[in-house]
Scaffold this active site. Structure first.
Site, short mmCIF file in Angstrom:
data_model
loop_
_atom_site.label_atom_id
_atom_site.label_comp_id
_atom_site.label_asym_id
_atom_site.label_seq_id
_atom_site.Cartn_x
_atom_site.Cartn_y
_atom_site.Cartn_z
N ASP A 213 0.83 -1.20 0.00
CA ASP A 213 0.00 0.00 0.00
C ASP A 213 0.87 1.26 0.00
O ASP A 213 1.85 1.34 0.75
CB ASP A 213 -0.86 -0.04 1.28
CG ASP A 213 -1.94 1.01 1.31
OD1 ASP A 213 -2.84 0.95 0.47
OD2 ASP A 213 -1.88 1.89 2.19
N GLU A 265 14.55 -15.49 0.74
CA GLU A 265 14.90 -16.53 1.71
C GLU A 265 13.88 -17.67 1.65
O GLU A 265 14.09 -18.74 2.21
CB GLU A 265 14.86 -15.98 3.14
CG GLU A 265 15.94 -14.97 3.44
CD GLU A 265 15.61 -14.23 4.74
OE1 GLU A 265 14.72 -14.66 5.50
OE2 GLU A 265 16.27 -13.19 4.97
C1 GLC Z 1 -4.15 3.05 -0.68
C2 GLC Z 1 -5.39 2.19 -0.56
C3 GLC Z 1 -6.52 3.06 -0.13
C4 GLC Z 1 -6.19 3.65 1.21
C5 GLC Z 1 -4.87 4.39 1.17
C6 GLC Z 1 -4.35 4.68 2.56
O1 GLC Z 1 -4.28 4.01 -1.67
O2 GLC Z 1 -5.62 1.52 -1.74
O3 GLC Z 1 -7.72 2.35 -0.07
O4 GLC Z 1 -7.20 4.54 1.59
O5 GLC Z 1 -3.87 3.63 0.54
O6 GLC Z 1 -3.91 3.50 3.17
#
Ligand code: GLC
Length: 550
Positions: A213, A265
């Site tokens: 993310d 790993e």
């Molecule tokens: C990314 C995710 C989104 C979230 C953001 C903050 O863009 O896909 O859904 O709100 O990160 O974590």
């Protein structure tokens, strides 16, 4: 008419690609958004046992892997993208035991599993942040986050409002998203060590990889310089010379080199996938150099206009940029953060990408949207590389564009005082059965977001076995894609007329007609699949994609 019980692979089938074949280079990866996929308990929120019970749907569809959006313990300030414990499962989604069962059930079916990793920020309920608040200014506990005695710059949260929040003792902390999502300080060795350990925790449980993310956000420019708004902060700049100080800093790549060593790993082919809103393609390709991640989402492709010229350009550029670093190109049309493509493509071409649509906004044309979405999907599935599908797109689901404001839960809606409707419209619980309460989402009929009435006609049981349905189109396309090895193929552009995109991938000729007039196929073309019926004279109508053997 296809038999309704047809399933491509039996339940003991091994993964399609053998070890060492780098399955991810050509994989179709299906995103489940656990809150909205299937509810086993009846509380109206989807959960892990719900996903496990529906895995045969994914086998029948013909995908290679499933990616699960976050299911970790979380106050749900941002639907689970605010994690308070990275090594457990939130009770609303089940238990660690349920996660293990899901992994085992997926493995039995030859499906790989990728989990979401949220390293840019924790939840404000994470023990580290609570300790940071308790310990006070200047403490070692605070140094794991980005605290400053004064607000140092003008940065805005991606969800609206300031990116800094003041705590009772007067200090400010940075959150590029919601105030419940404090940004970690990735210069801190404990932060790095912790995430190496979290990777190992899930790798030991058998996951096949991680969707990372906000992969472009971990490192901030050291001087925390001001940024010139208004500029859509989540989308990267078009040129290198104006890179925002909070995104895509060069030092972020050290983190992924480090993680790649951790993954290596482990036996098998475990992967890292970057969610990085970075442009141009060459900057994004840096994330998938041989010693970093394996894939990155191709958001430039998702955002490209529905014209032959724009599609030609983005496909050519993406393939070249990834080839330069030896990585597969990925393709994606929908996810849990953007308007579903069956609605997006029903808006006038060239309109800005809205962050959600409400009842008072101009509405997409649903018929045109679905027609173009089907053509776009067939175009995407013919491209070499790996593609991501978002739950429900195989049913042709539109965005819920008339959701009442009272039902909205996205922090973006709240933080912009409703100016941005936010992402709830693409996160609506999936319709499985047209005649069941909640369209079969769960046993009680409850759904955490309201479903639009159009979901009845699109429910899986209305489309399964129905020739020409969007669901059967996806299944056939995925079967043909595997049969003709399109994922591993090479794209060669063919000569087309203005507004008609044509290319060859191995034995398959692909044509998408963006022009106003019908397009002719090469003489003797044998149709494999088309997104809509052809004209009676065999020509391809506007907004239709065809695969053929010539
Ligand atoms: C990314 C995710 C989104 C979230 C953001 C903050 O863009 O896909 O859904 O709100 O990160 O974590």
């Amino acid at each position: 008419m296809l038999p309704t019980s047809f399933i491509d692979r039996d339940s003991t089938a091994p993964p399609r690609a053998e070890p060492g074949q780098q399955w991810w280079r050509t994989a179709i990866i299906y995103q489940t958004y656990p809150r909205s996929f299937a509810d086993s308990g009846g509380d109206g929120i989807g959960d892990l046992p719900g996903i496990t019970a529906r895995l045969d749907h994914l086998v029948e569809l013909g995908v290679d892997a499933v990616w699960l959006s976050p299911f970790y313990p979380s106050p749900q300030a941002d639907a689970g993208y605010d994690v308070s414990d990275y090594r457990d499962v939130d009770p609303i989604f089940g238990s660690l035991d349920d996660a293990d069962k899901l992994l085992a059930a997926a493995r039995e079916r030859g499906l790989r599993v990728i989990v979401d990793l949220v390293p840019n920020h924790t939840s404000s309920e994470h023990p580290w942040f609570k300790a940071a608040l308790a310990a006070g200014p200047g403490s070692p506990e605070r140094s794991r986050y980005i605290f400053r005695p004064e607000k140092p710059n003008n940065w805005q949260s991606t969800f609206g409002g300031p990116a800094w929040t003041q705590v009772p003792d007067g200090e400010w902390y940075l959150h590029l998203f919601d105030a419940g999502q404090p940004d970690l300080n990735w210069d801190h060795p404990e932060v790095r060590a912790e995430f190496r350990d979290i990777l190992r925790f899930w790798l030991d449980r058998g996951v096949d990889g991680f969707r990372v993310d906000v992969a472009h956000g971990l490192i901030k420019q050291a001087d925390l310089a001001d940024w010139h708004y208004p500029v859509e902060p989540l989308t990267g700049p078009a040129t290198e010379s104006i890179r925002p100080p909070m995104w895509d800093q060069d030092a972020v790549h050290d983190v992924y080199r480090d993680w790649r060593r951790v993954l290596e790993e482990y036996p098998g082919e475990r992967i890292l996938v970057a969610e990085a809103w970075v442009a141009p393609s060459e900057r994004l390709a840096a994330y998938v150099r041989p010693d970093e991640m394996h894939q990155a989402f191709n958001f430039e492709y998702l955002e490209a206009a529905w014209t032959a010229a724009a599609q030609h350009e983005v496909i050519t550029r993406s393939l070249a940029a990834n080839a330069a670093v030896g990585a597969p190109t990925t393709w994606v049309l929908s996810n849990h953060d953007v308007l579903r493509h069956a609605s997006r493509l029903g808006l006038p071409i060239g309109s800005p990408r809205p962050r959600g649509i409400g009842a008072d906004d101009p509405q997409p044309d649903p018929v045109l949207g679905l027609r173009r979405a089907r053509a776009a999907t067939l175009l995407m599935l013919a491209l070499p590389g790996s593609a991501y599908l978002y739950q429900g797109e195989e049913l042709g689901l539109p965005e819920h564009t008339t959701m009442p404001d009272e039902a909205r839960q996205d922090p973006m809606f709240r933080r912009t005082q409703g100016e941005q409707k936010g992402r709830d419209g693409c996160r609506v619980p999936i319709p499985w059965e047209a005649d069941a309460p909640g369209y079969g989402f769960g046993p009680s009929g409850a759904t955490w977001l309201p479903q639009p009435p159009v979901f009845a006609a699109l429910a899986l049981d209305r489309q399964r076995g129905v020739q020409g349905s969007t669901y059967e189109m996806y299944r056939s396309a995925l079967r043909l894609r595997a049969q003709h090895q399109l994922g591993a193929g090479t794209l060669t552009w063919a000569d087309g007329l203005d507004g008609v995109l044509t290319f060859q991938n191995g034995s398959v000729f692909v044509l998408t007609n963006f022009a106003d007039t019908p397009a002719a196929l090469p003489p003797g073309a044998r149709i494999l699949i088309s997104s809509e019926p052809l004209d009676s004279d065999g020509k391809v109508p506007t907004d239709v994609t065809v695969w053929a053997e010539v």
